[in-house]
Design an enzyme around this catalytic site. Structure first.
Site, PDB file in Angstrom:
ATOM      1  N   ASP A 101       7.326 -21.950 -98.687  1.00  0.00           N
ATOM      2  CA  ASP A 101       7.937 -22.322 -97.337  1.00  0.00           C
ATOM      3  C   ASP A 101       8.274 -21.315 -96.535  1.00  0.00           C
ATOM      4  O   ASP A 101       8.294 -20.123 -97.084  1.00  0.00           O
ATOM      5  CB  ASP A 101       9.263 -23.262 -97.639  1.00  0.00           C
ATOM      6  CG  ASP A 101       9.060 -24.307 -98.411  1.00  0.00           C
ATOM      7  OD1 ASP A 101       7.959 -25.050 -98.381  1.00  0.00           O
ATOM      8  OD2 ASP A 101      10.044 -24.849 -99.013  1.00  0.00           O
TER       9      ASP A 101
HETATM   10  N1  URA Z   1       9.486 -25.225-103.787  1.00  0.00           N
HETATM   11  C1  URA Z   1       9.982 -25.162-102.483  1.00  0.00           C
HETATM   12  O1  URA Z   1      10.930 -26.192-102.222  1.00  0.00           O
HETATM   13  N2  URA Z   1       9.594 -24.331-101.815  1.00  0.00           N
HETATM   14  C2  URA Z   1       8.873 -23.179-102.014  1.00  0.00           C
HETATM   15  O2  URA Z   1       8.538 -22.424-101.017  1.00  0.00           O
HETATM   16  C3  URA Z   1       8.361 -23.139-103.247  1.00  0.00           C
HETATM   17  C4  URA Z   1       8.569 -24.277-104.033  1.00  0.00           C
END
Ligand code: URA
Length: 227
Positions: A101
């Site tokens: 993310d």
């Molecule tokens: N899980 C998440 O919620 N975000 C990420 O960036 C990676 C795994």
């Protein structure tokens, strides 16, 4: 491989740009000026030089980036800059292995090797990805058993996770899937919320502790084997 294709692969622009560089007498093949863009070269044997620099051809490249928050794992960088911009490599065939993310930091693999990327993200062998998770409030330990058995997230029954508590509000969480916002949604399930998330490990390959946030390095064969 054709000479113009070789140059395009190595970041000298479009095929048209590469043809121009060749026509401008800037390219040497084995120390001889080569003006034919269609000249077939052997990338393992022939020495290609552009404007005074030898070009070391690598069929595939593999990088580890310590991804900073604020960068996205997408080629579409209309909202946030793409993490690819942090890699100083002009190759046009680079892809990110899985997604983190925009606010997640840590270990992101970047490669030209589509097969490798697929194997790491969706291969038959489950490859564990370990995350360092900081939470807004104390984690309720009753959820550990559930996470380690595999919880229902929407319509998906998740594969078993591994939980290692570091203190009341932080843990190392290992998962083998990469569902949308998976860690954040798993913590919601546990009546909690992620404050900070960093990927630490993919398989047995750990984020290099010498890499500052935003820095990257090329992977060695040993690193690749560790995955
Ligand atoms: N899980 C998440 O919620 N975000 C990420 O960036 C990676 C795994």
């Amino acid at each position: 491989m054709r000479l113009d294709k070789f140059l395009a692969h190595n970041g000298f622009g479009s095929r048209k740009d590469c043809k121009k560089i060749i026509k401008d007498n800037l390219v040497l093949v084995n120390n001889e000026v080569e003006v034919n863009p269609g000249k077939i070269i052997d990338v393992k044997v022939d020495v290609i030089n552009v404007d005074g620099f030898d070009i070391n051809y690598k069929e595939q490249v593999y990088y580890m980036l310590n991804k900073p928050a604020g960068y996205i794992c997408s080629h579409d960088d209309s909202l946030y800059p793409s993490a690819l911009l942090l890699i100083e490599d002009l190759r046009t065939d680079l892809i990110m292995v899985g997604r983190l993310d925009v606010d997640t930091e840590g270990l992101l693999l970047i490669t030209s090797d589509g097969k490798f990327s697929h194997q790491v993200s969706h291969g038959k062998k489950d490859i564990l990805k370990q995350y360092y998770v900081e939470l807004v409030k104390d984690f309720d330990l009753k959820y550990i058993k559930e996470l380690e058995a595999g919880i229902m997230l929407g319509d998906d029954l998740l594969k078993p996770a591994k939980v290692e508590m570091l203190d009341e509000k932080s843990m190392l969480l290992s998962i083998s899937q990469g569902k949308y916002h998976q860690v954040k949604r798993m913590m919601h399930y546990c009546d909690n919320e992620v404050l900070f998330l960093r990927r630490e490990k993919i398989g047995n390959l750990s984020l290099d502790e010498n890499l500052e946030v935003g820095e990257y390095k090329e992977l060695s064969l040993k690193d690749l084997e560790a995955i």
